[in-house]
Scaffold this motif. Structure first.
Motif: not given
Length: 298
Positions: A224-227, A271-281
């Motif tokens: 599955t993809p991860r971003y 200029e990065v204000y917010e960063a998080r990893q997202t994938t499937l729960s």
């Protein structure tokens, strides 16, 4: 700590488990996940020596799991959903009774220690029938830990609890693994609950382990993809994608790739204000793997 190899179990003509294999490292919290009737309870009974497998074997701390093995009893603690306490006895008397079964030295001190740990000192002399559901769960967990087991089996430990009591039990479970090195196998059909507490997982469906391992292992198995999802300005990348909520995302392989990508973007002037990893729960991942396995089965 625990190695299960090709465990199978049949009752008459009905096969409940089919070649179940998985490994639990020492100090891990392993979530054995699956719907009711998937074989979770049978697996736990096999691993505790209450049932004899039709085929396969298991070891716990290099000890071969066999029925009625006293060494296995000393090694493991068990808290099942159905096993209960003696309602007419006090909390202290319940723990004292089971401490005697283990022939524990200084049993009274150990009982008092656990009552304090699980915040039940104030109710030590009350009959258990007067306990709330949360208090009963904590006392059941204390009972399972009387003899300081290396391996702990928990079956739906938070069922019937209100959110506050469930949080208390979960905190205690995580502390046992992280601070005391207890290895825990936790059975549940509540996937969101398992996602917040477990370090390793096994997906059990219709008596078959469909996937097992860490979160990273499962993502890799599922493909599955991860971003890396970002909010900011001046963000440029050859694989940059815009999301529906006006954010940006970049495909990544793992945590290392996320850190390297973020460092590169900042060095390029983003200029990065917010960063998080997202994938499937975990719930999405479970159903993704289960559905794909069923589709692949001839």
């Amino acid at each position: 700590m625990l190695v299960a190899q090709n465990l199978s179990k049949s009752f008459g003509t009905k096969q409940v488990l089919r070649e179940v294999s998985f490994v639990i490292p020492s100090g891990a919290i392993f979530g054995l996940l699956g719907p009711n009737g998937s074989g979770k309870t049978t697996t736990v009974r096999l691993l505790n020596g209450l049932l004899t497998p039709s085929n396969g074997s298991a070891t716990i701390d290099n000890l071969l799991v066999q029925p009625q093995n006293p060494e296995l009893r000393r090694l493991c603690g068990v808290m099942t959903e159905s096993a209960n306490l003696y309602d007419d006895l006090t909390g202290m008397d319940n723990l004292s009774f089971f401490a005697q079964l283990f022939s524990l030295p200084q049993a009274a001190d150990r009982c008092r220690e656990l009552l304090a740990t699980f915040e039940l000192e104030h109710a030590a002399r009350q009959p258990v029938r007067q306990y709330s559901t949360g208090m009963r769960k904590r006392l059941m967990l204390a009972r399972a830990l009387l003899h300081q087991p290396k391996m702990l089996f928990l079956d739906e430990p938070t069922s019937g609890l209100d959110p506050e009591s469930a949080l208390e039990v979960n905190t205690m479970i995580m502390r046992l693994a992280r601070e005391e090195g207890v290895t825990i196998l936790l059975c549940t059909h509540q996937l969101k609950y398992a996602e917040g507490i477990c370090s390793h997982y096994g997906f059990l469906d219709q008596g078959v382990i469909q996937a097992a391992g860490t979160w990273e292992d499962l993502l890799h198995q599922a493909g599955t993809p991860r971003y890396l999802e970002l909010r900011g300005v001046n963000i440029t990348h050859r694989h940059l994608e815009e999301t529906l909520d006006r954010r940006w995302r970049i495909p990544i392989a793992d945590d290392t790739a996320a850190a390297e990508t973020l460092t590169q973007l900042i060095q390029q002037g983003a200029e990065v204000y917010e960063a998080r990893q997202t994938t499937l729960s975990l719930e999405d991942l479970y159903f993704h793997i289960i559905s794909n396995k069923k589709t692949a089965t001839p």
